[in-house]
Design a protein around this motif. Sequence first.
Motif, PDB file in Angstrom:
ATOM      1  N   CYS A 306       0.838  -1.208   0.000  1.00  0.00           N
ATOM      2  CA  CYS A 306       0.000   0.000   0.000  1.00  0.00           C
ATOM      3  C   CYS A 306       0.869   1.253   0.000  1.00  0.00           C
ATOM      4  O   CYS A 306       0.862   2.031   0.974  1.00  0.00           O
ATOM      5  N   GLU A 308       0.529   4.030  -1.493  1.00  0.00           N
ATOM      6  CA  GLU A 308      -0.188   5.306  -1.568  1.00  0.00           C
ATOM      7  C   GLU A 308      -0.279   5.981  -0.212  1.00  0.00           C
ATOM      8  O   GLU A 308      -0.353   7.212  -0.121  1.00  0.00           O
ATOM      9  N   GLN A 363      -5.464   2.327  -1.633  1.00  0.00           N
ATOM     10  CA  GLN A 363      -4.625   1.873  -2.736  1.00  0.00           C
ATOM     11  C   GLN A 363      -5.454   1.640  -4.003  1.00  0.00           C
ATOM     12  O   GLN A 363      -4.972   1.860  -5.114  1.00  0.00           O
TER      13      GLN A 363
END
Length: 446
Positions: A306, A308, A363
């Motif tokens: 993840c 992001e 994500q």
Amino acid sequence: MGTHTATTPFGRRPMTLALLASQVTASQIDQKARASKWEVFRDIREAKQALGATDRALAILNALLSFHRAEELTAEDSLVVFPSNEQLSRRANGMSPATLRRHLANLVITGLIIRRDSPNGKRFARKGEGGAIDQAYGFDLSPILARAGEFKALAADVMAEHKAHRLAKERLTICRRDVVKMIDVGINEDAPGNWQGFQGRYEAIIARLPRTAARSVLEAICNDLEDLWIDIHQTLESFINSQNLNANESQSERHIQSSNPNVYSTDESENGFREINEASGVDAKTDNVRALPHRDLPLGMVVDACPELLTLARDGQIRTWRDFVAAAEQARPFMGISPSAWQEAVEVMGQEKAAVTVAAILQRSERIASRGGYLRNLTERARDQKFSVWPMVMALLRERLDVHAKTSGSGAKPDAAPGQPEPVEISDALRKSMKKKGWERRGGTS
């Protein structure tokens, strides 16, 4: 010899500036002005509250207009009518003398007529040669002609206000019906939501509704009801989406079990996530991948899956689980996830797993229409022990591994994002198990 037009009332009735203002207005009539007396009367009747005229006063005005023989009121004709009280009472449906005097005074005060009293207070007309009226004493209807445009505008405003008030009442009725019935649906269908709180909000809003409410009050209450309607509608919409999601997953599970009984999997949902049905118990002891949800996730693996979330982390770095949870809490409002949805997820899953779920939703946020509703759905599934964060992370990690494999095939080596741990190395045994059970083909679900 000339005549003098009376401007003051007879007897004890006092002269006021309002009466003088009405006379000035009547004296400024355009000599070419014309108006239908009954059309003007209809406008006066519509605007009676704005003018301050009473129902009985309008009945008397209707009778006075009937004594003017012409259909139209013009500046060229004499607009003074001089019926006796007996005649006027007869045409006003037998109104008593005392009531007649009281409401005649109302017409004078509101500026709809002007008294032209004779020296002795009697009403009469003096005719000249040829039968034409030289002088008349009675009630002057000139203000009706002079203010015809004003009455028309007032009537239009009153009608517009009545229409707006009627529409506000209709809107209130529809809002009340929608809110009440949607709350009933949520309770009867056992949809997840704070239905007691919604009911309390509705009762508090309706308690502010008086028996006779102005339009502004109705509109304010309607606005509050529509805000409540939006909250209820979003809650029910999230529940419907979760039901559709569960139905799709159940259909996929039946299809996969019938084609290959050794593999238990769900297709990727429309929101881009895949989940393990832990309650099924198929090969739970021997299947390595199915045992993953019973172990703690390594922080490095989650951050690698993840990335992001790093954009919202402090200094762009996540070193501890505390940093990870703080970044997830920072991302929550930007994703449209309410504080109540986050708190419920923390209570059910625990703080770290709730943060992992939020990071995974972030994500793939472009594939999820209602992120808050999706989090609530996953929370309810976790409450029933039908959801684990492992499959979500593994699905995301598989995508990263696919990118890494393609890049490695081209001879390039991907660099880690700033502040991100080095890409997680997966053991050969785990990789073989993922391939054997179809994880890489199906995006990380089992």
